[in-house]
Each structure stands twice: as structure tokens, then as C-alpha cells.
Scaffold this active site. Structure first.
Site, mmCIF file in Angstrom:
data_model
loop_
_atom_site.group_PDB
_atom_site.id
_atom_site.type_symbol
_atom_site.label_atom_id
_atom_site.label_comp_id
_atom_site.label_asym_id
_atom_site.label_seq_id
_atom_site.Cartn_x
_atom_site.Cartn_y
_atom_site.Cartn_z
ATOM 1 N N GLU A 185 -13.856 -1.734 2.851
ATOM 2 C CA GLU A 185 -12.592 -2.468 2.704
ATOM 3 C C GLU A 185 -12.776 -3.878 3.256
ATOM 4 O O GLU A 185 -13.417 -4.078 4.274
ATOM 5 C CB GLU A 185 -11.465 -1.732 3.441
ATOM 6 C CG GLU A 185 -10.101 -2.410 3.395
ATOM 7 C CD GLU A 185 -9.629 -2.773 2.001
ATOM 8 O OE1 GLU A 185 -9.676 -1.907 1.107
ATOM 9 O OE2 GLU A 185 -9.239 -3.952 1.777
ATOM 10 N N GLU A 225 -10.140 1.564 -7.157
ATOM 11 C CA GLU A 225 -8.850 1.408 -7.862
ATOM 12 C C GLU A 225 -8.479 -0.066 -7.801
ATOM 13 O O GLU A 225 -7.774 -0.502 -6.906
ATOM 14 C CB GLU A 225 -7.755 2.308 -7.272
ATOM 15 C CG GLU A 225 -7.601 2.270 -5.772
ATOM 16 C CD GLU A 225 -6.247 2.884 -5.338
ATOM 17 O OE1 GLU A 225 -5.333 2.953 -6.170
ATOM 18 O OE2 GLU A 225 -6.145 3.255 -4.169
ATOM 19 N N LYS A 249 -1.305 9.167 -10.014
ATOM 20 C CA LYS A 249 -2.541 8.403 -9.991
ATOM 21 C C LYS A 249 -3.606 9.112 -9.151
ATOM 22 O O LYS A 249 -4.730 9.346 -9.610
ATOM 23 C CB LYS A 249 -2.282 6.998 -9.440
ATOM 24 C CG LYS A 249 -3.522 6.131 -9.435
ATOM 25 C CD LYS A 249 -3.221 4.682 -9.096
ATOM 26 C CE LYS A 249 -2.848 4.504 -7.639
ATOM 27 N NZ LYS A 249 -2.845 3.087 -7.229
ATOM 28 N N TYR A 254 0.847 -1.206 0.000
ATOM 29 C CA TYR A 254 0.000 0.000 0.000
ATOM 30 C C TYR A 254 0.878 1.250 0.000
ATOM 31 O O TYR A 254 0.673 2.177 -0.765
ATOM 32 C CB TYR A 254 -0.885 0.033 1.246
ATOM 33 C CG TYR A 254 -2.047 -0.939 1.231
ATOM 34 C CD1 TYR A 254 -3.106 -0.778 0.346
ATOM 35 C CD2 TYR A 254 -2.107 -1.990 2.141
ATOM 36 C CE1 TYR A 254 -4.198 -1.664 0.360
ATOM 37 C CE2 TYR A 254 -3.175 -2.864 2.168
ATOM 38 C CZ TYR A 254 -4.227 -2.703 1.279
ATOM 39 O OH TYR A 254 -5.290 -3.555 1.291
ATOM 40 N N MET A 257 -17.035 -6.202 -1.305
ATOM 41 C CA MET A 257 -18.004 -5.455 -2.125
ATOM 42 C C MET A 257 -18.883 -6.372 -2.963
ATOM 43 O O MET A 257 -19.938 -5.990 -3.414
ATOM 44 C CB MET A 257 -17.284 -4.442 -3.020
ATOM 45 C CG MET A 257 -16.500 -5.039 -4.172
ATOM 46 S SD MET A 257 -15.637 -3.760 -5.116
ATOM 47 C CE MET A 257 -14.114 -3.578 -4.196
ATOM 48 N N PHE A 272 2.548 2.115 -3.371
ATOM 49 C CA PHE A 272 1.677 2.613 -4.428
ATOM 50 C C PHE A 272 1.036 3.956 -4.051
ATOM 51 O O PHE A 272 0.692 4.750 -4.921
ATOM 52 C CB PHE A 272 0.621 1.564 -4.781
ATOM 53 C CG PHE A 272 1.233 0.387 -5.507
ATOM 54 C CD1 PHE A 272 1.918 0.593 -6.704
ATOM 55 C CD2 PHE A 272 1.172 -0.888 -4.990
ATOM 56 C CE1 PHE A 272 2.512 -0.468 -7.380
ATOM 57 C CE2 PHE A 272 1.760 -1.952 -5.647
ATOM 58 C CZ PHE A 272 2.427 -1.752 -6.843
ATOM 59 N N GLU A 310 -6.771 -7.928 -12.241
ATOM 60 C CA GLU A 310 -6.931 -8.087 -10.787
ATOM 61 C C GLU A 310 -8.415 -8.172 -10.423
ATOM 62 O O GLU A 310 -8.794 -7.960 -9.279
ATOM 63 C CB GLU A 310 -6.185 -6.966 -10.044
ATOM 64 C CG GLU A 310 -4.667 -7.097 -10.239
ATOM 65 C CD GLU A 310 -3.850 -6.037 -9.485
ATOM 66 O OE1 GLU A 310 -4.428 -5.286 -8.678
ATOM 67 O OE2 GLU A 310 -2.623 -5.968 -9.726
#
Lengths: 627, 627
Positions: free
Chosen positions: B374, B417, B317, B308, B402, B311, B426
Site C-alpha cells: 500500500e 482493485e 465486489k 474506503y 507498486m 466501498f 483510475e
């Protein structure tokens, strides 16, 4: 191996009752039937005519289940008697996403059912122009279904390239990575390809069934259905070499006035009963067709008794040796001369060449002094028995390796049988290099020369046998194989020749550099093909015009001691029409071993290099012959 | 990684004393020298001028041994300073049997000596037209010698096809089965190939040394030796991407009026010091060039904290996400309106997108209600900390997957994302299918679409890394790779696009058929090449004209979160000039996983199919992404 083929009846219109269809086929003397797994009603799952609601259609896609009414083969009871046809509306390469998706689901459903009821075989509909997704689905599904899966391929199609069927099949086969679970159901068409090559090449393919529809037959003068001579020959060749299932049809409306429903089937039986008689070599080879044998290493290993025994039975080889010695004696020594010709048989084994020489001397009325040399202690016992019981003083025995023995006297004629299928691959050159010091100046070696030749070969069956080892080593190893389901893409070309005695051997120091060879052969292949390896042969001059050969063009009739040799290529090589295939071949040596390396280059008709293979067996890493 | 190259001096005329030559090179500031292993006198072993007696020659062939006078590099003392040249009279493909044999012996002798004295590198003379036996010998000898072995290749040759050097090298490389122990010493020529492609393609080859002879330099106005702009660019590119050894010469008779013996070397140092500055992405990727990474599976695995963290540092981004949310808020809600926009961040991780949304709301002066979802329990702890310490009431947290969570209220904007290097790899489509039920009719998904594209790629270095696993599985697995020593054979083409929200998902029953894809891309390759695999990219529309992309033509400057993806092909594919390469690609799914299958077909310029690859990864056997 029996060459009798089963003959089945293909349903050509809708079958509503499978048991009645089987009964009909039975009474008309067919061995089995070929019928759809499902009824036409099953097509509804494509929902092209919107008979299903969106929900029903989605429900089927999510949890595909048959309505029992959709199944023609609705019970395991028939499975021994039936080859199943997948639905012909299955279109795995349809331009429509939905048809493609539904076709895949339906195909899997039929394949699952075929497995469930225990069918032994299935046939997938004729391939279309696009085969990519078909290949993908068949590749995956074939790995989980039990019945054999064949793809229906038309021998020719109207207004298309004449090998279009093969090309589609070939593309599918390449895409599936040569999946051995997928075979061909080849449908013979009224029109045949123009060249024999395009027929014969099917020997290299996994043809499991041959479909010969009624409309391919023509009426004879009496109105009975018969086949053209070319059709007959092709079908008989396939029956002879491949023993496929034969599948015929019975037309609903008669197309041959005198035909009964059994006529087509009976005609096939008639062809099957009248296959050509196997020749002597084929009889000997029965059970060894396409079987991979590791070449013998008689120099490093001592042969076993039964190996000698088998090869001594060859009706031709020793006849030729006798003739060669006879000729040599006649030409060297005057009639009624007192000159004694010394003959040495080097590598006498259990003595067959000794007998040849004795017979040749007797017939030619020439005097000989015969010395037999052998290094195998077990065979040497047999030689001693022979001397004690048969030969007596006529033969002197020596127990020694010809490469190192130092004789007191030299000979006039040196006789040996040290050839392998590839000529020099059992180290005849190295052995005779050692032995030729026994030979007087001007003496004769029998054999006097041998030539090695190769041809590009296609054979799915042999390729699969090599691939089954699942190891690169096996793709770099030659095998002795009696070819059956194989096809030469071009006639053999010579690689190299060894001559004996060899006057160009450096005497001191002794090494083996002069027995290295480095050559290539070129072949023009006049049609599209896939090449799986190289067939290797030898052609040997024993003495002047007395020869022995396994080269296809000069094969000594009836001689069975050598099958050809097969050098695989690790990756099947794609060859387009009129390509030039260049094969480089090396015979290499160090102080302990001899080995071969080989590579293949393909150039298209414009001489563009389109494929270069790796050099196989570098440094003899996978295969060598011990010195 | 340092980009500084060592620069060496190549002997261009006979060197009689190696220590003096090294001293000269040293004083003229070269890092090393390139000199023959043996002296010209060693050529006598070919015995073309019959200086050896037959016996002497045979004795050498049998027991090759050096006369110490024949050796230029006659002691290990110099080995750290010298690249050894094999004798240029070695001709392994000579038409003469004897020259071939003696060349092979002499070559092995020099190779053995090079190993014995511990040279680190050697260079084999320029390849001729025939390379078959050269390939055979180099392939075998390279496996037993310690020094690196490079083959000298000319960039162009007068009056020959302009890629003749590459073609000879390529043939050699194919014949050796991509032997990783053989590299290229590329000699830059005065004439360069006409197209940039024929220069750039050398990035895909194992170029270990770049030879830049003095005669390639031109005098500038002051008479100093300089290189043309194209020469400079090519050499700098190679220095930048490959860090080869650079090898220069010093002409005996001056060809550039103002040149000193150090000029050529100094010019190379000057080029080497002035390489382009790495950009942000290259800086980030330092240490990862051409390194194979297994793609993340953030759905099946929980990402680790440092992942995490890495990125989240992407400077571009989140700026783009913020801009997208900002635009969407501006367009959806009037200025000074009281309407509250509900935003759900699905897959909130440690919260960077939450911050984007908060900033966007603040800047746009729009009111929002923010819910962060999450499923990773570890990241969820960080979210709780953020809420407690920073966000307070502005953000509601939900711990759920989700795909299965059922919210009480729906949202106006769904932000996620979930993209991988290949866009959907992914499982963004599957996740957002589940999440879109949170979205109101007419709501916005950020991203709104993403497109996957591929290009045929050549890279010996990457190919070797995959091949080193020595397992088919690895040739059927994609890798995330920052390409460096790689070359695209054609520009990328699109395969497919996913749109969100997707109105065409069947709601009941839920399956994943609509996320299957089946597509192909075609490429015309305008020069001969070998292809090792496919480079994969994505291009994503976050909202209207706000995008993020790793597609080479639209790459978001400075965005480093995604490297490209690489799909290998099991066998390198040979491509001739103007061939059409068709790549079929499938995204497939069952109830537990998603996977890709791919295949390659090459047609020559006449549309003849010359190569069909197997379909890679059938049924996901080697690689899949778990649902």
C-alpha cells in the site's frame, strides 16, 4: 493593400542539398522554396522494413531525437526562404496502431524542429479518407508550434465526389473546433469542379497557399505553358481576395516544349499583375475588408464631424436623392406654376440633403420653401454656418428631434436619410413615424419604402474575428462588414418592407407595435457547406423608379455609404447538399429600444429537420438600438 | 427521496368560482387544482369579434391592464393550491399579425399576474405546428416570471407522426437554447407510441407534470376506471424516476359507470403506492441520482478513510474477488499439496482484499503466503493495526508504490482493485504495468482483463447540471453519475480492453505508449432524439468466468461500488431517425498524465454526414488523471 503574391517553388523529387535547391529557385526568380523538413531516410522510424532493432525502435519512441543526417532543413540559416513540408509517409489515421503511434511521434518531432529553426510556414500532406486522429494530433500540436500550419487539400480527385477535398478539410476543421491555427494549402488540379459555387466557396476558407503544379498547365500554340480560362479566373480571384502564397513546380522532364524553369512562375506573375481594377466601392473600402464595425446609432449618439464628412463624399447617394426630389417636384407642380412646395429635410446633418433639394429646385425650375431639422447640436452649428454663408433665406433651420417637434406648418415633401445597412436598423421607421405628422395629406416621403433582405454567408475569416472576442454577446451582435473572404450560399431573400408615410399608425396612444416585424426567408443550398452567419442588405425606393440599394443584385454602382451587415450564428451550421435553410427574423421593440432576434433551421432534402439553432439575442440581451 | 406525487384536478370546463372548485377538489381528495388564470371573457382583447372600439383596443395594447372581472385567479389567497393555465386562445404563431401581437401582450399580462399573485406553476397550451414565435416569447418571458412554466405536450396525436409532440417540444427547446426555466406538462393519451423507446425517452426530458385525462381510462368489469398495463407502466416509471405532479380530470358526464369524482385520483394514488421496490444499488444511490461527482484519482490523491469504508461495504465486489482467488487457488494447486502460493495484494487499502484472499485460502484448503502493498500512509496504519490484531504472521506488509517497488521474491497471484467506472480511468493499466514485475512467469493477475464501453445518452437534467457551471471546461470533464432521469439512445458498444499481465510491454525504456487507445463505436438510433453525452461502463474478468461488471447488460446484481461515468458533449447533438452515431474515443498519455478525448459524428440514414462535433478535451486541457 498590395495584391502581389509571393511565388515559391515546390520540390517534386528528392532534394539532397537545400542550398543548391534554393539557389536554383533564386536564379529562376522564385521568391521562396517549399521543401521537406526531413530526408526520406527519416522514414526508417516507422520501422516497417525492420532496419531498426526492437530496442532501437523503442528507444526512439521513448526519446525521439533526430540523426542530423535525417534533416534536409538542417539549419536555421534557410528558414526565411523555405516553407517546410511534413513527411508524406506520416499517417496519423493508419489502420496500424504502430504506424499511427510512430507517425504521431515523428510529426511532433518535425513540428518541434520547424519551430526550433524558425520556419514561418509548414504544409501537412494531403488528407486521406480518415481524418479523426489527424484532426486530434494537428489540433494539439498546432497550439504549440510557431510556424503556420497548412493542410494540403486537392481541389478535385479522380473518381471521387467533386467536393471530396473540401469535405475532408471541413471534417478536419469541425473536429478541431475551428482551430484558427490550421489553414489550407489548396492544390489546383487539372480537372476543376463543375460548378462555380464549388470554386467560389473556397473564398470562405482559410486558404494561405495555392499550389499550381506544372501538369495543370497546357501548352499554347507556341509550346509555352498556359492555364485554361477557368483556371486563370479562379487563381486570379484567389489572388485578388486572399493573397495566398502561390506555389509552382518545375517538371524534371519537360512537359511543355517551350517552357523554361521560370515559365510557370512568370505566368503566375503575369496573372498577378493583371488582376481586375478595384471599383469605386472597393477603393473606398480598402483597409476595411472583412473588418467588423459596430453599426452606428445616430439616434442615440451624435455623429462626429468626420463621419458626416466621409459619407458626404458618396458620389451616388446624393445624386439619387437630388434625382428623387427633382422627379417629385416635376410631378407635383406644373411648369411655371407659382405654387411653393414646402420641403422638410429631417435629420439634415451638415446639410448635404439641403443642397440636393436646392439643386433639384433649381434644375426643375420649381419654387420651394425649405426647412432643415437637426437634433445634433454640433451638426446644427455647421447648418447655421451654411445658412449664414451660403443658403441665406432659402433655408429655415430648426433645432429639434423629429419625433417630438410640433411644426406650425406642414410640408409637401419630407426628405430623410436615416437608413442603416439593414434598412431599418438605425430606426428610420420610428423617426419617420414621428416626422410624418409634419407631412400634408397626400404628401411625399423620400424615401418612400425600404426592404430588408438576407442571405446565408460562409466566411471563416469573419467567423474567427467574432469568435476572437470569446463571448456569446458578440455572436448575438450584428456588424457592418465589407465582405471579401466570404461566400454567399444562396442569393438574398427579402424579409420585410417599411412604407412612408405609414397610414396605419395608430395616432393615440403612441406605441411602436406597428414597427415590429416577424418574418422568415428560405434558401436552398445546392452543395455541402458551412454557414457562419447572415449577410443583410437593404434596397430603398426614394421616389418611384429612383432607388438606392446595397442588395447584391441591384447595388447602386459606386455608392459606398453602406457596407452590408453581418449577423453571426453562434455555432457554424453544417449544411448538406440540397438542404433547405430557413432563417426566422424578428424586429422587436419596447419603450426604450429596438432589437433583432434570429434563428436558423436546416432541413435535409427529404424535409427532415436536421438542425435548429437557438434564437439569438433573446430580449435584446446582447445587442439593441436605443430609442 | 420520497416517491409520492401530488395529484391535482384539472378544470375541463368553465370555472366561474375558483373557491368552490378548490373546495370540490379538496372534498374529492385532490392535492391541488389546475385552472385558467383568466376567464373566457378575457379573449375579448384579441378583438376578433370587434366588441372593442379601435381606440379601446389600441389603448389596451399600449397599456394592458386587466378588468378584475376577467380574472379567475383574482387573489393571491389561492396561489398555493393552484397551477395556472394560460388562456388556450393565445396563439403566438398565428398567421395573423394582430392575433400574434395581441397574444403576446395577453400572455405577458397573464404571466405577470401569475408572478404577482405568487403562483408556483403555470401551464402553456399545447404547441401547434409552428413554434418559432412561441419559442421566442416563452424564452424571454420565462426569464422574468417566478412561477414555473410548463408547456403542454400531447404524447401522441391522431393521424400524425407518433412522436409529433416530442418533435414540437424539441424544436421549442432547441430554439430557446435549452432554457432551463421551461418544462413539460406531458399529457398521456389513449393511444401510446408503438415502441417503448418513444415512451422511455421522456425520462430525458424535464417533465414536471403528467396529465392523465379521464377519457384515457377504460372501465374494468365492475365499471371502475382503470388504465391499460402499458399506461400503468409508463406512469409508474415516470412517478418512480421523475416524481412529476399528476393531474387528472373528472368528466362532467360519467364515462365509467362505477366512477366517483375521486376514482381517478385514487387510482393514481394506488399506482403511486405500488412503485417497484428499489434494489440494493438504488437504495445505496439514494440522494445521488443524476448528481455529478468528479471521478476519484486514488493514484495522485490518497483516499480518505470514509471512502474506503463506503466501498468496503459492497456486498458483491469482495464476494467475487474471494471467488476468483478461490478458483485460481483450486486450479493452480492440487488438493493436499504442500505448495505455498504467494499472493500479493497491490493497493491493499485498509485490507478488504487481504481478507478475501485469507478466506479463499481457508475455504480452498490451499497454503498461501500473502504480501499486502500500500502507498497511502494513512491506510497503511490501518493495515498495521490489522496485522497486529488479526492477521499476525499470515500477512507481510510493504509500504511502497507498486510502480517502483522492487520485491525480493515474485508472486504467483497478483490481486488488485484499481478500476474506475470507465475501467482504466483510475490508471489500473499503468499501476499493473509496474506491478507485474512482481509476478512469476505464468502467474495470474486478478483482474485478468477489463473492457470499456459507451452508449449515447440523453438527459436534460444532467446536461443542465453541467451547463450550470457555464464553462467549456466542464463539458470536457467526465463525471461519475447514477443515472435516473436519463435515457440510453442505443445499447453500449465496447471501445477497448486491457489484459493483465501484459506480455507486450517494452521493458526498457519504460514509457506508456502501449497504454494509449484509439477506438470508435457506432450506434444506430432508430428514432429522433437529442444526445447530451456518453454513458461509460466497464466489464471486468477477475478470473475466468468470475466477473464484475457495471455494463447494463451484465451488471453484477447488487454491486454498488461504481456508478457509470458520463462524458458530456458541449453541444447537444440532434439525431434524426435511423441515423448512425459514430463516437471516436482516445485514451492518451504523456509522462505526467492520462486523459481522454472524444468526438461525435452523425450520419443520416443515407450516410450523409450531418454533424461533426469538435474533439473534446484536446491535449487534456480540461481534464486529466495524474500519473
Amino acid at each position: 493593400m498590395s495584391r502581389s503574391c509571393n511565388i515559391g517553388l515546390l520540390a517534386t523529387e528528392e532534394v539532397t542539398d537545400i542550398s543548391r535547391f534554393i539557389e536554383f529557385a533564386d536564379t529562376t526568380t522564385h521568391d521562396f522554396v517549399v521543401a521537406p523538413i526531413t530526408k526520406p531516410s527519416f522514414r526508417r522510424v516507422l520501422n516497417q522494413d525492420r532496419t531498426l532493432s526492437q530496442e532501437e525502435h523503442e528507444a526512439w519512441k521513448d526519446q525521439p531525437v533526430f540523426d542530423r543526417q535525417d534533416l534536409l532543413l538542417n539549419s536555421p540559416e534557410w528558414s526565411g526562404k523555405v516553407l517546410g513540408l511534413f513527411s508524406d509517409w506520416i499517417d496519423l489515421d493508419s489502420p496500424s496502431d504502430d504506424i499511427r503511434t510512430c507517425s504521431e511521434i515523428a510529426f511532433k518531432q518535425e513540428a518541434d524542429w520547424a519551430t526550433h529553426i524558425g520556419l514561418t510556414g509548414t504544409i501537412f500532406p494531403t488528407l486521406g479518407e480518415q481524418v479523426h486522429s489527424t484532426a486530434r494530433v494537428l489540433n494539439t500540436v498546432s497550439r504549440t508550434m510557431t510556424p503556420q500550419l497548412c493542410v494540403r487539400v486537392l481541389l478535385t480527385e479522380k473518381n471521387k465526389e467533386e467536393n471530396v477535398g473540401w469535405k475532408r478539410w471541413n471534417r478536419l476543421r469541425l473536429l478541431t473546433g475551428h482551430n484558427t491555427r490550421i489553414g489550407v494549402a489548396l492544390e489546383v488540379t487539372a480537372e476543376l469542379p463543375s460548378s462555380e459555387a464549388l470554386l467560389n466557396m473556397w473564398l470562405a476558407e482559410p486558404v494561405r497557399a495555392l499550389i499550381v503544379p506544372a501538369h495543370v498547365f497546357v501548352p499554347n500554340q507556341k509550346g509555352f505553358p498556359v492555364l485554361s480560362k477557368r483556371h486563370q479566373n479562379f487563381i486570379k480571384m484567389m489572388m485578388d481576395k486572399m493573397r495566398p502564397d502561390i506555389i509552382v513546380t518545375v517538371p524534371k522532364d519537360p512537359i511543355h516544349p517551350a517552357a523554361s524553369p521560370a515559365s510557370y512562375n512568370q505566368y503566375m506573375h503575369y496573372l498577378n499583375r493583371n488582376l481586375p481594377e478595384p471599383n469605386e466601392v472597393e477603393k473606398f473600402a480598402s483597409g476595411y475588408f472583412d473588418y467588423l464595425q459596430i453599426p452606428l446609432q445616430p439616434l442615440a449618439d451624435n455623429l462626429e464631424n468626420h463621419t458626416y464628412e466621409t459619407f458626404e463624399r458618396d458620389p451616388i447617394k446624393y445624386q439619387q436623392y437630388e434625382r428623387a426630389v427633382y422627379q417629385a417636384l416635376l410631378e407635383r407642380v406644373e411648369y411655371q406654376s407659382d405654387v411653393v412646395t414646402t420641403i422638410m429635410v429631417v435629420g439634415a446633418g451638415r446639410g448635404p440633403l439641403v443642397n440636393c433639394c436646392l439643386r433639384a429646385a433649381e434644375k426643375s425650375l420649381r419654387k420651394i420653401h425649405l426647412i432643415a431639422l437637426e437634433k445634433n447640436p454640433n451638426a446644427y452649428v455647421t447648418l447655421q454656418n451654411m445658412k449664414a454663408q451660403v443658403w441665406g433665406d432659402k433655408v429655415d433651420l430648426v433645432f429639434a428631434d423629429m419625433r417630438t417637434w410640433n411644426p406650425e406648418t406642414k410640408c409637401d415633401i419630407l426628405v430623410s436619410e436615416l437608413l442603416g445597412s439593414f434598412g431599418d436598423n438605425e430606426l428610420s421607421p420610428e423617426c419617420l413615424d414621428g416626422a410624418q405628422k409634419f407631412l400634408k395629406e397626400g404628401g411625399i416621403s423620400i424615401p418612400s419604402s425600404y426592404t430588408t433582405s438576407i442571405a446565408p454567408l460562409a466566411s471563416t475569416r469573419i467567423r474567427n474575428s467574432v469568435a476572437a472576442y470569446n463571448d456569446l454577446k458578440n455572436f448575438e451582435t450584428p456588424y457592418v462588414v465589407m465582405f471579401q473572404q466570404a461566400y454567399r450560399l444562396a442569393e438574398p431573400e427579402d424579409l420585410w418592407t417599411f412604407y412612408h408615410p405609414n397610414k396605419n399608425i395608430p395616432t393615440v396612444p403612441i406605441n411602436n407595435l406597428h414597427n415590429k416585424r416577424d418574418s422568415y426567408a428560405q434558401f436552398v443550398v445546392d452543395h455541402d457547406a458551412v454557414m457562419h452567419g447572415l449577410a443583410g442588405y437593404f434596397d430603398c425606393v426614394l421616389y418611384k423608379d429612383v432607388t438606392i440599394s446595397i442588395h447584391p443584385e441591384t447595388h447602386s454602382p459606386g455608392m459606398f455609404s453602406w457596407f452590408p451587415i453581418f449577423f453571426p450564428v453562434a455555432q457554424p451550421v453544417e449544411i448538406t447538399k440540397d438542404s433547405i435553410v430557413t432563417v426566422h427574423f424578428w424586429r422587436l421593440t419596447d419603450s426604450e429600444k429596438v432589437w433583432y432576434e434570429w434563428s436558423v433551421v436546416v432541413q435535409d432534402k427529404d424535409k427532415q429537420e436536421i438542425y435548429v439553432s437557438p434564437i439569438h439575442n433573446p430580449g435584446g440581451r446582447s445587442y439593441y438600438v436605443s430609442l
